[in-house]
Motif scaffolding. Structure first.
Motif, PDB file in Angstrom:
ATOM      1  N   PHE A   1      42.553  32.540  39.270  1.00  0.00           N
ATOM      2  CA  PHE A   1      43.695  31.714  38.863  1.00  0.00           C
ATOM      3  C   PHE A   1      43.914  31.764  37.356  1.00  0.00           C
ATOM      4  N   THR A   2      42.875  32.031  36.599  1.00  0.00           N
ATOM      5  CA  THR A   2      43.053  32.258  35.163  1.00  0.00           C
ATOM      6  C   THR A   2      43.877  33.517  34.932  1.00  0.00           C
ATOM      7  N   ALA A   3      43.605  34.561  35.708  1.00  0.00           N
ATOM      8  CA  ALA A   3      44.384  35.800  35.598  1.00  0.00           C
ATOM      9  C   ALA A   3      45.848  35.542  35.940  1.00  0.00           C
ATOM     10  N   VAL A   4      46.100  34.730  36.965  1.00  0.00           N
ATOM     11  CA  VAL A   4      47.483  34.398  37.321  1.00  0.00           C
ATOM     12  C   VAL A   4      48.156  33.631  36.187  1.00  0.00           C
ATOM     13  N   GLY A   5      47.416  32.683  35.584  1.00  0.00           N
ATOM     14  CA  GLY A   5      47.972  31.918  34.476  1.00  0.00           C
ATOM     15  C   GLY A   5      48.343  32.785  33.289  1.00  0.00           C
ATOM     16  N   LEU A   6      47.562  33.837  33.050  1.00  0.00           N
ATOM     17  CA  LEU A   6      47.799  34.708  31.896  1.00  0.00           C
ATOM     18  C   LEU A   6      48.785  35.834  32.196  1.00  0.00           C
ATOM     19  N   PHE A   7      48.678  36.433  33.382  1.00  0.00           N
ATOM     20  CA  PHE A   7      49.438  37.646  33.677  1.00  0.00           C
ATOM     21  C   PHE A   7      50.504  37.451  34.746  1.00  0.00           C
ATOM     22  N   GLY A   8      50.644  36.239  35.295  1.00  0.00           N
ATOM     23  CA  GLY A   8      51.683  35.993  36.284  1.00  0.00           C
ATOM     24  C   GLY A   8      51.223  36.271  37.702  1.00  0.00           C
ATOM     25  N   ARG A   9      52.148  36.093  38.639  1.00  0.00           N
ATOM     26  CA  ARG A   9      51.839  36.202  40.064  1.00  0.00           C
ATOM     27  C   ARG A   9      51.416  37.598  40.493  1.00  0.00           C
ATOM     28  N   LEU A  10      51.740  38.611  39.698  1.00  0.00           N
ATOM     29  CA  LEU A  10      51.310  39.961  40.057  1.00  0.00           C
ATOM     30  C   LEU A  10      49.799  40.113  40.014  1.00  0.00           C
ATOM     31  N   ALA A  11      49.114  39.124  39.414  1.00  0.00           N
ATOM     32  CA  ALA A  11      47.646  39.161  39.364  1.00  0.00           C
ATOM     33  C   ALA A  11      47.032  38.314  40.479  1.00  0.00           C
ATOM     34  N   ASP A  12      47.840  37.940  41.473  1.00  0.00           N
ATOM     35  CA  ASP A  12      47.368  37.013  42.506  1.00  0.00           C
ATOM     36  C   ASP A  12      46.236  37.578  43.353  1.00  0.00           C
ATOM     37  N   LEU A  13      46.139  38.911  43.455  1.00  0.00           N
ATOM     38  CA  LEU A  13      45.093  39.509  44.293  1.00  0.00           C
ATOM     39  C   LEU A  13      43.782  39.713  43.552  1.00  0.00           C
ATOM     40  N   THR A  14      43.689  39.166  42.346  1.00  0.00           N
ATOM     41  CA  THR A  14      42.432  39.268  41.604  1.00  0.00           C
ATOM     42  C   THR A  14      41.310  38.561  42.356  1.00  0.00           C
ATOM     43  N   ARG A  15      41.609  37.419  42.943  1.00  0.00           N
ATOM     44  CA  ARG A  15      40.566  36.671  43.672  1.00  0.00           C
ATOM     45  C   ARG A  15      39.977  37.465  44.825  1.00  0.00           C
ATOM     46  N   PRO A  16      40.792  37.934  45.790  1.00  0.00           N
ATOM     47  CA  PRO A  16      40.165  38.710  46.875  1.00  0.00           C
ATOM     48  C   PRO A  16      39.465  39.971  46.379  1.00  0.00           C
ATOM     49  N   TYR A  17      39.966  40.559  45.306  1.00  0.00           N
ATOM     50  CA  TYR A  17      39.327  41.754  44.741  1.00  0.00           C
ATOM     51  C   TYR A  17      37.929  41.416  44.217  1.00  0.00           C
ATOM     52  N   LEU A  18      37.821  40.338  43.450  1.00  0.00           N
ATOM     53  CA  LEU A  18      36.521  39.954  42.896  1.00  0.00           C
ATOM     54  C   LEU A  18      35.563  39.476  43.981  1.00  0.00           C
ATOM     55  N   ILE A  19      36.096  38.748  44.946  1.00  0.00           N
ATOM     56  CA  ILE A  19      35.243  38.250  46.028  1.00  0.00           C
ATOM     57  C   ILE A  19      34.728  39.412  46.884  1.00  0.00           C
ATOM     58  N   ALA A  20      35.585  40.399  47.132  1.00  0.00           N
ATOM     59  CA  ALA A  20      35.154  41.566  47.910  1.00  0.00           C
ATOM     60  C   ALA A  20      33.963  42.253  47.244  1.00  0.00           C
ATOM     61  N   LYS A  21      34.010  42.373  45.921  1.00  0.00           N
ATOM     62  CA  LYS A  21      32.900  42.994  45.204  1.00  0.00           C
ATOM     63  C   LYS A  21      31.655  42.105  45.243  1.00  0.00           C
ATOM     64  N   ARG A  22      31.871  40.788  45.154  1.00  0.00           N
ATOM     65  CA  ARG A  22      30.730  39.873  45.075  1.00  0.00           C
ATOM     66  C   ARG A  22      29.982  39.759  46.402  1.00  0.00           C
ATOM     67  N   VAL A  23      30.731  39.702  47.504  1.00  0.00           N
ATOM     68  CA  VAL A  23      30.089  39.511  48.813  1.00  0.00           C
ATOM     69  C   VAL A  23      29.890  40.838  49.543  1.00  0.00           C
ATOM     70  N   GLU A  24      30.273  41.950  48.878  1.00  0.00           N
ATOM     71  CA  GLU A  24      30.067  43.297  49.412  1.00  0.00           C
ATOM     72  C   GLU A  24      30.767  43.499  50.760  1.00  0.00           C
ATOM     73  N   LEU A  25      32.056  43.178  50.760  1.00  0.00           N
ATOM     74  CA  LEU A  25      32.915  43.430  51.908  1.00  0.00           C
ATOM     75  C   LEU A  25      34.141  44.195  51.418  1.00  0.00           C
ATOM     76  N   SER A  26      34.909  44.744  52.341  1.00  0.00           N
ATOM     77  CA  SER A  26      36.074  45.545  51.957  1.00  0.00           C
ATOM     78  C   SER A  26      37.170  44.668  51.371  1.00  0.00           C
ATOM     79  N   LEU A  27      37.994  45.265  50.495  1.00  0.00           N
ATOM     80  CA  LEU A  27      39.112  44.530  49.909  1.00  0.00           C
ATOM     81  C   LEU A  27      40.098  44.104  50.985  1.00  0.00           C
ATOM     82  N   SER A  28      40.347  44.971  51.966  1.00  0.00           N
ATOM     83  CA  SER A  28      41.304  44.622  53.023  1.00  0.00           C
ATOM     84  C   SER A  28      40.871  43.384  53.789  1.00  0.00           C
ATOM     85  N   SER A  29      39.552  43.249  54.012  1.00  0.00           N
ATOM     86  CA  SER A  29      39.066  42.063  54.726  1.00  0.00           C
ATOM     87  C   SER A  29      39.286  40.794  53.913  1.00  0.00           C
TER      88      SER A  29
END
Length: 350
Positions: free
Chosen positions: A87-115
């Motif tokens: 949400f910090t990324a969204v605040g700085l870069f707008g709604r186009l950064a909305d998928l930052t959360r699932p991207y970071l979570i996918a890396k953290r929990v070691e699951l695919s981005l699509s999931s």
């Protein structure tokens, strides 16, 4: 994508300049009154609002953990950092950064981005549904002596109808998602094949998100967390408005009365642009407070600015801290999440 964002931002900035030039002599704004309103703000109310907003990000982490349950067991607060950073990324870069959360979570929990995009999709559905339930219940039962009572009731009824439509649509997609996607692909394909493929892929993605709801208890827990979270967001709005003790129209506001303001604020944030979106958001909420509550333009503008700080910008310092701790570059994460999603969409489309 960066070039496109720059062009859109430049166009919006130019439009804002034109508006200011055209209407600078038609809007009477007393800067002395504006600063007086800010000097008399009761900051304890604002602090309570910030605390409520921060707490919702912990609840978002809990909800994400529940939604991940059928796929992988994850600690309730393991994704808190990704929530704040996203949400910090969204605040700085707008709604186009909305998928930052699932991207970071996918890396953290070691699951695919699509999931995780699928989880994000179902999360957004619960956000919309929970907000609509709270809106409709609060607005439909507003006291008859409130100004614009008919607007409140009508909005509540429309919101409730939208909630029911969303529930029916979700059930249809859950049961016959493949057939719905094929139908949409065929119908829209007559107009534009890429559009048809894109919408069909999103329907399939939405269905995959619905598959995360494996049991009734999981659904009910997710709904309960969502309702509690949006109730807290509503109370953050109430606390922020109550901070303006010099303006009776704001200081005495009720929870029900804030619902239209929340709706206007959410609508104004859907196409949020980098930085410029902060000022358009203030303008939207200030206009709503003038229209719905009759607040003076100076008070409404000051309150719009404080609302932006409480509900959106207050998380930025926390997001920066989490980004440092987790060694995440906000700009790189936002760009990589967009690129990864575009690649996934291209594969799904063809």
């Amino acid at each position: 994508m960066s070039r496109g964002k720059g062009i859109v931002s430049a166009v919006v900035a130019a439009a804002l300049v034109v508006v200011v030039v055209l209407f600078r002599n038609k809007i009477q704004f007393d800067w002395g009154m504006f600063w007086q309103q800010l000097r008399h703000v009761q900051w304890m109310h604002a602090a309570v609002g910030v605390a409520l907003i921060w707490a919702t990000y912990w609840m978002r982490s809990m909800r994400w953990s529940v939604l991940l349950g059928p796929t992988k067991k994850v600690g309730l607060f393991r994704t808190v950092g990704a929530q704040f950073i996203g949400f910090t990324a969204v605040g700085l870069f707008g709604r186009l950064a909305d998928l930052t959360r699932p991207y970071l979570i996918a890396k953290r929990v070691e699951l695919s981005l699509s999931s995780q995009v699928a989880v994000y999709t179902i999360e957004r559905m619960f956000d919309l549904g929970a907000a609509a339930i709270i809106f409709s219940c609060a607005l439909a039962f507003t006291p008859h002596n409130l100004p614009h009572h008919e607007v409140f009731v009508r909005t509540g009824v429309v919101s409730l109808a939208g909630t029911l439509f969303l529930a029916v649509f979700a059930l249809v997609v859950r049961a016959w998602g493949g057939a719905v996607a094929d139908l949409v692909r065929t119908v829209l394909g007559w107009l534009s094949k890429p559009v048809g493929e894109s919408v069909a892929a999103k329907i399939v993605e939405f269905r995959h998100g619905l598959q995360t709801l494996a049991t009734l208890p999981q659904l009910l827990i997710t709904l309960a967390i969502s309702l509690a979270m949006w109730g807290m967001i509503g109370m953050a709005y109430v606390e922020t408005l109550h901070a303006f003790v010099e303006t009776p129209q704001l200081a005495t506001i009720s929870f029900s009365q804030t619902m239209l303001l929340m709706g206007a604020s959410i609508g104004g944030s859907l196409l949020q642009l980098p930085v410029i979106g902060w000022f358009t958001q203030i303008a939207v909420t200030a206009a709503a407070m003038r229209t719905f509550y009759g607040a003076p333009v100076e008070s409404a503008t000051a309150c719009g600015g404080l609302l932006l700080i409480v509900t959106s910008l207050s998380i930025l310092p926390v997001g920066f801290v989490f980004a440092q701790v987790e060694r995440v570059s906000l700009r790189e994460a936002a760009n990589e999440s967009g690129s990864a999603n575009e690649s996934a969409a291209a594969k799904a489309g063809g």
